[in-house]
Design a protein around this motif. Structure first.
Motif, mmCIF file in Angstrom:
data_model
loop_
_atom_site.group_PDB
_atom_site.id
_atom_site.type_symbol
_atom_site.label_atom_id
_atom_site.label_comp_id
_atom_site.label_asym_id
_atom_site.label_seq_id
_atom_site.Cartn_x
_atom_site.Cartn_y
_atom_site.Cartn_z
ATOM 1 N N ARG A 110 0.844 -1.192 0.000
ATOM 2 C CA ARG A 110 0.000 0.000 0.000
ATOM 3 C C ARG A 110 0.876 1.237 0.000
ATOM 4 O O ARG A 110 1.729 1.413 0.879
ATOM 5 C CB ARG A 110 -0.923 0.005 1.223
ATOM 6 C CG ARG A 110 -1.857 1.205 1.256
ATOM 7 C CD ARG A 110 -2.819 1.132 2.429
ATOM 8 N NE ARG A 110 -3.534 2.387 2.600
ATOM 9 C CZ ARG A 110 -4.340 2.659 3.607
ATOM 10 N NH1 ARG A 110 -4.536 1.744 4.546
ATOM 11 N NH2 ARG A 110 -4.940 3.833 3.676
ATOM 12 N N ARG A 111 0.665 2.101 -0.977
ATOM 13 C CA ARG A 111 1.441 3.328 -1.092
ATOM 14 C C ARG A 111 0.947 4.363 -0.097
ATOM 15 O O ARG A 111 -0.233 4.375 0.262
ATOM 16 C CB ARG A 111 1.341 3.861 -2.516
ATOM 17 C CG ARG A 111 1.961 2.946 -3.551
ATOM 18 C CD ARG A 111 1.659 3.408 -4.959
ATOM 19 N NE ARG A 111 0.235 3.418 -5.249
ATOM 20 C CZ ARG A 111 -0.267 3.171 -6.473
ATOM 21 N NH1 ARG A 111 0.540 2.878 -7.470
ATOM 22 N NH2 ARG A 111 -1.568 3.210 -6.666
ATOM 23 N N PRO A 112 1.814 5.246 0.364
ATOM 24 C CA PRO A 112 1.412 6.268 1.345
ATOM 25 C C PRO A 112 0.277 7.156 0.858
ATOM 26 O O PRO A 112 -0.488 7.684 1.664
ATOM 27 C CB PRO A 112 2.692 7.078 1.567
ATOM 28 C CG PRO A 112 3.799 6.183 1.162
ATOM 29 C CD PRO A 112 3.258 5.316 0.060
ATOM 30 N N THR A 113 0.151 7.318 -0.455
ATOM 31 C CA THR A 113 -0.890 8.190 -1.005
ATOM 32 C C THR A 113 -2.205 7.455 -1.262
ATOM 33 O O THR A 113 -3.188 8.088 -1.671
ATOM 34 C CB THR A 113 -0.402 8.802 -2.329
ATOM 35 O OG1 THR A 113 -0.018 7.747 -3.221
ATOM 36 C CG2 THR A 113 0.789 9.728 -2.092
ATOM 37 N N ASP A 114 -2.241 6.145 -1.048
ATOM 38 C CA ASP A 114 -3.433 5.363 -1.362
ATOM 39 C C ASP A 114 -4.564 5.615 -0.377
ATOM 40 O O ASP A 114 -4.395 5.451 0.838
ATOM 41 C CB ASP A 114 -3.125 3.861 -1.353
ATOM 42 C CG ASP A 114 -2.397 3.404 -2.596
ATOM 43 O OD1 ASP A 114 -2.413 4.139 -3.599
ATOM 44 O OD2 ASP A 114 -1.834 2.293 -2.569
#
Length: 213
Positions: A110-114
């Protein structure tokens, strides 16, 4: 104002015709939201982070134009408008399920911006949650919220956002990481139950199938 002239691939091909209708950016994600039930414009905008108000309004108009969605006014005291899928629009459920299955491996990190919403896990989990031949209503709880799933005869399943609208046959609790593992095929649902990563509460046939696999 006349309706916007939609672009077309101008190809006599079933796939091209389908993409003429749903190939624009955001359209299939709007379908994902409306598969969870009728939604107000503000609800759609809140659960589609990143979409501009102009683009959302344009896509909804396009979906109405091609017969995928309709708009209706709720009875008083609500008196607000909601968008909902037509029968033609609901036929996109297996398409979204196939896309979710194909894209599940991309959830490894999971990306920080997701952004994340609980009901976004419904599509990749429908196969596991609907594995029972018994009919029932399930409520699925994550830290991010809840969604519910109807399991009907013949393997038919559908989902809705939020808590179940009635008495449930099973309540399923898990975290997002476990939901991703099941979606990717890295964890069988029954194994998650045995390992304590998934909790299934209920005494009926649907709950028994979910616990035992």
């Amino acid at each position: 104002m006349p309706p916007r002239q939609r672009r077309s691939y101008d190809q006599y091909c079933a796939a091209a015709r389908a993409l003429d209708a749903v190939g624009d950016r955001w359209t299939l994600l709007i379908v994902r939201e409306l598969l969870a039930g009728p939604r107000r414009y503000t609800d759609l905008h809140a659960d589609l982070p990143g979409v501009s108000t102009d683009v959302l309004a344009s896509r909804l108009k396009d979906m109405e134009q091609v017969g995928l969605a309709s708009r209706r006014r709720l009875a008083p005291p609500a008196s607000s408008y909601v968008y909902e899928l037509t029968d033609r629009g609901r036929e996109l459920l297996p398409v979204l399920r196939a896309l979710a299955a194909w894209g599940a491996p991309e959830l490894a990190e999971r990306r920080p911006t997701d952004a994340v919403r609980a009901h976004w896990f419904a599509l990749p989990l429908l196969g596991a949650l609907g594995s029972s031949s018994e009919e029932g209503l399930l409520e699925v709880r994550l830290d991010e919220g809840e969604f519910h799933v109807w399991v009907r005869g013949g393997g038919e399943v559908s989902y809705g956002d939020g808590p179940a609208p009635g008495e449930v046959d099973a309540c399923v609790t898990l975290d997002a990481g476990t939901a991703v593992a099941v979606s990717r095929g890295a964890l069988r649902f029954a194994e998650g139950v045995r390992d304590g990563r998934i909790v299934v509460v209920g005494e009926g046939a649907v709950a028994k199938v979910l616990r035992e696999g």
